[in-house]
Design a protein around this motif. Sequence first.
Motif, mmCIF file in Angstrom:
data_model
loop_
_atom_site.group_PDB
_atom_site.id
_atom_site.type_symbol
_atom_site.label_atom_id
_atom_site.label_comp_id
_atom_site.label_asym_id
_atom_site.label_seq_id
_atom_site.Cartn_x
_atom_site.Cartn_y
_atom_site.Cartn_z
ATOM 1 N N ILE A 185 0.982 -1.133 0.116
ATOM 2 C CA ILE A 185 -0.193 -0.011 0.068
ATOM 3 C C ILE A 185 0.801 1.213 0.078
ATOM 4 O O ILE A 185 2.059 1.433 0.788
ATOM 5 C CB ILE A 185 -0.820 0.164 1.252
ATOM 6 C CG1 ILE A 185 -1.854 -1.094 1.085
ATOM 7 C CG2 ILE A 185 -1.724 1.205 1.157
ATOM 8 C CD1 ILE A 185 -2.479 -1.381 2.664
ATOM 9 N N GLY A 189 -1.034 4.692 3.891
ATOM 10 C CA GLY A 189 -2.224 4.413 3.750
ATOM 11 C C GLY A 189 -3.592 5.078 4.377
ATOM 12 O O GLY A 189 -4.786 4.639 4.493
ATOM 13 N N ASN A 230 -5.987 2.507 3.524
ATOM 14 C CA ASN A 230 -6.323 1.024 4.266
ATOM 15 C C ASN A 230 -7.409 0.738 4.242
ATOM 16 O O ASN A 230 -7.597 -0.638 4.349
ATOM 17 C CB ASN A 230 -5.729 1.658 5.659
ATOM 18 C CG ASN A 230 -4.276 1.733 5.859
ATOM 19 O OD1 ASN A 230 -3.530 1.236 5.277
ATOM 20 N ND2 ASN A 230 -3.873 2.641 6.778
ATOM 21 N N TYR A 233 -8.150 -1.357 0.740
ATOM 22 C CA TYR A 233 -7.504 -2.797 0.669
ATOM 23 C C TYR A 233 -8.144 -3.745 1.847
ATOM 24 O O TYR A 233 -8.158 -5.029 1.509
ATOM 25 C CB TYR A 233 -5.889 -2.570 0.943
ATOM 26 C CG TYR A 233 -5.364 -2.133 -0.173
ATOM 27 C CD1 TYR A 233 -4.627 -3.144 -0.959
ATOM 28 C CD2 TYR A 233 -5.217 -0.709 -0.453
ATOM 29 C CE1 TYR A 233 -3.749 -2.790 -2.053
ATOM 30 C CE2 TYR A 233 -4.539 -0.453 -1.687
ATOM 31 C CZ TYR A 233 -3.832 -1.532 -2.423
ATOM 32 O OH TYR A 233 -3.181 -0.935 -3.733
ATOM 33 N N ALA A 246 -0.583 -6.067 5.132
ATOM 34 C CA ALA A 246 -0.164 -4.711 4.243
ATOM 35 C C ALA A 246 1.252 -4.278 4.790
ATOM 36 O O ALA A 246 1.837 -4.760 5.813
ATOM 37 C CB ALA A 246 -0.971 -3.539 4.860
ATOM 38 N N HIS A 248 3.445 -0.952 3.884
ATOM 39 C CA HIS A 248 3.238 0.212 3.619
ATOM 40 C C HIS A 248 4.784 0.978 2.985
ATOM 41 O O HIS A 248 5.563 0.695 3.522
ATOM 42 C CB HIS A 248 2.906 1.295 4.845
ATOM 43 C CG HIS A 248 1.614 0.929 5.119
ATOM 44 N ND1 HIS A 248 1.383 0.122 6.252
ATOM 45 C CD2 HIS A 248 0.344 1.388 4.829
ATOM 46 C CE1 HIS A 248 -0.056 0.181 6.490
ATOM 47 N NE2 HIS A 248 -0.573 0.717 5.462
#
Length: 338
Positions: A185, A189, A230, A233, A246, A248
Amino acid sequence: MKALFIGGTGIISSAITKQLSESGCELYVLNRGRRNESLPANVKVIQADINDEAHVAALIEDLSFDVVADFIAFQPAQLERDYRLFAGKTKQFMFISSASAYQKPLSDYRVTESTPLANPYWEYSRNKIACEEYLIKQYREHQFPITIVRPSHTYDERSIPLGVHGRKGSWQVAKRMLENKPVIIHGDGTSLWTMTKNSDFAKGFIGLMGNIHAIGESVHITSDESVTWNQIYEAIADALGVKLRAVHVSSAFLAACSQEDYTGGLIGDKANSVVFDNAKLKRLVPDFVATTRFDQGIKQTVQHILAHPEYQVEDPEFDQWCDKVIHALDTAVAAVKG
């Protein structure tokens, strides 16, 4: 109403085409016929390459329209061609521009149609701005009846909308989720974004068609819902029935280590927090409301893709690139910690 769509089968235009076909509109689509099997039976097809100007001019010689909409113009030269073809043959010419044309970085996260157009990061957006400037000139000097429409991130049932994905589409990210692999991401996010289901976009667009108050105007059409990346996703992972892992990654880092144009697509677009003010659209189309919440819409999209293997296009190069980026970050953390 008698309308002509140049294109007509893309993410945005397919929903408009479907809704218009159910309303009694006399709708023509002009395209090369590559995806017309999905068109409603009552849509009239003019099969041609819009870039073959002489051929198209001959095909439409005896036709005129209430509305002509070009969904596939990206360069001013293409609008110059449209002007030559349709000046005097339509009461309204609608150009699909892009909300990515709004200034980057934004001076105010709230975006209205008066937000300046300037994007030094993305050539795609600069070309859309140049297209708008050409059309405005034709409206001012020759009364060419234009309406400029600016979509933001609009999605349909054939592709999962994401911030970071490969050249072949978004399925590989979904596949990583299903395989319990980490997913990138951009940023942390938490920036705000707006996702709009194409069926909602279509309602606003159709409300602008044949609307005398929309002539000479620029209007964006988006949902009023703001979500973080966030949340986006997480909603996708939930629709897939898996837990999100995730990772980042700075947008600048992604742009620096990719062959894809993440400078344009992220720094010039998706890395920015945007909240769209749709007050102008609602003045022009009083009954417009986007009714599809993202977590609801993405479940429809995911279910459709899982049921149709033809949309599950793998992208092993992108998959390997994700692994390399994540490994590089892990290595950097270990090196700093010593």
